[in-house]
Scaffold this motif. Structure first.
Motif, PDB file in Angstrom:
ATOM      1  N   ILE A  94       0.867  -1.172   0.000  1.00 20.88           N
ATOM      2  CA  ILE A  94       0.000   0.000   0.000  1.00 20.88           C
ATOM      3  C   ILE A  94       0.906   1.225   0.000  1.00 20.88           C
ATOM      4  CG2 ILE A  94      -1.932  -1.137   1.136  1.00 20.88           C
ATOM      5  CD1 ILE A  94      -0.145   1.278   3.261  1.00 20.88           C
ATOM      6  N   ASN A  95       0.449   2.259  -0.643  1.00 27.78           N
ATOM      7  CA  ASN A  95       1.192   3.515  -0.678  1.00 27.78           C
ATOM      8  C   ASN A  95       0.516   4.496   0.270  1.00 27.78           C
ATOM      9  OD1 ASN A  95       3.208   2.942  -2.796  1.00 27.78           O
ATOM     10  ND2 ASN A  95       1.398   2.739  -4.098  1.00 27.78           N
ATOM     11  N   PHE A  96       1.279   4.971   1.242  1.00 29.64           N
ATOM     12  CA  PHE A  96       0.690   5.849   2.244  1.00 29.64           C
ATOM     13  C   PHE A  96       1.740   6.803   2.784  1.00 29.64           C
ATOM     14  CE2 PHE A  96      -0.475   6.660   6.753  1.00 29.64           C
ATOM     15  CZ  PHE A  96      -1.624   7.404   6.520  1.00 29.64           C
ATOM     16  N   ASN A  97       1.400   8.063   2.795  1.00 30.63           N
ATOM     17  CA  ASN A  97       2.241   9.090   3.414  1.00 30.63           C
ATOM     18  C   ASN A  97       3.697   9.011   2.943  1.00 30.63           C
ATOM     19  OD1 ASN A  97       2.860  11.277   5.026  1.00 30.63           O
ATOM     20  ND2 ASN A  97       1.962  10.408   6.872  1.00 30.63           N
TER      21      ASN A  97
ATOM     22  N   GLN B 189      -3.835   1.163   7.360  1.00 27.27           N
ATOM     23  CA  GLN B 189      -3.995   1.179   5.901  1.00 27.27           C
ATOM     24  C   GLN B 189      -3.919  -0.236   5.331  1.00 27.27           C
ATOM     25  OE1 GLN B 189      -4.743   4.040   4.124  1.00 27.27           O
ATOM     26  NE2 GLN B 189      -4.885   4.890   6.199  1.00 27.27           N
TER      27      GLN B 189
ATOM     28  N   GLN C 249      -0.559   4.111  11.820  1.00 27.78           N
ATOM     29  CA  GLN C 249      -1.374   4.521  10.673  1.00 27.78           C
ATOM     30  C   GLN C 249      -1.099   3.621   9.467  1.00 27.78           C
ATOM     31  OE1 GLN C 249      -0.234   8.760  10.460  1.00 27.78           O
ATOM     32  NE2 GLN C 249      -2.370   9.254  10.876  1.00 27.78           N
ATOM     33  N   ASP C 250       0.172   3.278   9.258  1.00 27.76           N
ATOM     34  CA  ASP C 250       0.531   2.372   8.159  1.00 27.76           C
ATOM     35  C   ASP C 250      -0.203   1.042   8.305  1.00 27.76           C
ATOM     36  OD1 ASP C 250       2.304   4.253   7.132  1.00 27.76           O
ATOM     37  OD2 ASP C 250       4.062   3.356   8.095  1.00 27.76           O
TER      38      ASP C 250
ATOM     39  N   ASP D  92      -7.151  -2.044   6.212  1.00 25.29           N
ATOM     40  CA  ASP D  92      -8.219  -1.572   5.328  1.00 25.29           C
ATOM     41  C   ASP D  92      -8.107  -2.216   3.948  1.00 25.29           C
ATOM     42  OD1 ASP D  92      -9.236   0.045   7.316  1.00 25.29           O
ATOM     43  OD2 ASP D  92      -8.369   1.905   6.526  1.00 25.29           O
ATOM     44  N   LYS D  93      -6.876  -2.308   3.438  1.00 20.33           N
ATOM     45  CA  LYS D  93      -6.661  -2.912   2.111  1.00 20.33           C
ATOM     46  C   LYS D  93      -7.109  -4.376   2.110  1.00 20.33           C
ATOM     47  CE  LYS D  93      -4.854  -3.446  -2.066  1.00 20.33           C
ATOM     48  NZ  LYS D  93      -3.398  -3.292  -2.297  1.00 20.33           N
TER      49      LYS D  93
END
Length: 289
Positions: free
Chosen positions: A50-53, A124, A120-121, A127-128
């Motif tokens: 996942i790509n995050f922040n 994510q 937070q990571d 959620d994915k």
């Protein structure tokens, strides 16, 4: 592809084992069993990112059933759970492994590091994967992240196993605290740094990652008694008798949690899931059931 991966892992394991043979005993049997399990298991396997922040966070899942999330320690990677993954899958659990930002196959990004960002990571990733709630087993930094998730997103957390985790930097032993200062001033390079770069997954970027993580260790986490009492998930606090987290600090953690209990593993240090896997696994089985 699998053969290349296996050769890489075996070679690195042999090199690391030769350098740190004393630390690895009795690990070889568990690691060989893990490799055998990886080659023969028919459990469903999924990998993704996942790509995050500003970073790419890598995850792997094995098996099917009630989910359990495994969060590794700082300057390590998801492979550190090799003594736990096979039996958890065989017990009918869907095992989720996440490489912490900057570790393993996850990239570091360009933001400052914090346990809040790590948490937070993880959200994510959940959620994915469409996972509404999961049990969590966290080791060291992973245990801190698990506690944060229990406090900030209680609806996503079932039970928590926090292994060798502190709730404040004051929980480090005096030797561990002094060691952080020495490491910060020590010159980089050499075989040991290469091994650390390989194991963390950071490679040539290891000095940058290590500097950020050690700063984190010196300054975070900062849970108050009220923070810990706000965590209502059942929490098993595991600490090694010779851990870098003091026994007094671990006892305080268990006491301040709304539903905490403490288990001390005799003779273990900070690497109990590897060096004392049978003891850790027995405690986890009893607690999660």
């Amino acid at each position: 592809m699998m053969r290349r991966w296996l050769l890489k892992v075996l070679t690195a394991a042999l090199v690391t084992g030769a350098v740190t043979a004393g630390w690895f005993w009795p690990v070889p049997g568990n690691f060989v069993y893990y490799l055998s399990w990886r080659l023969t298991t028919r459990a469903p396997v999924a990998t993704g990112n996942i790509n995050f922040n500003g970073a790419q966070i890598h995850y792997v899942t094995y098996g099917a059933g009630k989910p359990v999330l495994l969060l590794h320690g700082g300057l390590s990677n998801r492979l550190s759970w090799f003594s736990q993954v096979p039996w958890l899958v065989k017990a009918g659990r869907k095992v989720i492994l996440v490489d912490t930002r900057g570790h393993g196959e996850s990239t570091l990004g360009h933001t400052g590091l914090s346990y809040h960002l790590f948490a937070q990571d993880v959200i994510q990733v959940l959620d994915k994967l469409d996972i509404a709630q999961t049990d969590i087993i966290g080791w060291s930094d992973g245990g801190i992240i698990a506690l944060l998730l229990g406090r900030d997103t209680p609806q996503r957390v079932g039970k928590i196993v926090a292994i060798s985790a502190n709730f404040d930097p004051s929980g480090l032993t005096s030797d561990a605290g002094a060691g952080l200062q020495v490491e910060a001033a020590a010159p980089s390079g050499g075989v040991w740094q290469w091994l650390q770069g390989w194991w963390s997954g950071a490679g040539e970027h290891y000095p940058t990652l290590a500097s950020k993580i050690r700063h984190l260790w010196r300054t975070e986490p900062r849970f108050t008694q009220a923070d810990l009492q706000a965590i209502h998930a059942p929490v098993l606090v595991i600490v090694g008798e010779r851990d870098m987290i003091t026994l007094e600090h671990s006892a305080q953690l268990a006491q301040w949690l709304a539903d905490g209990e403490l288990a001390v593993i005799k003779g273990a240090g900070h690497s109990a899931p590897v060096t004392h896997a049978a003891a850790v696994d027995g405690l986890v089985v009893a607690f999660l059931q």
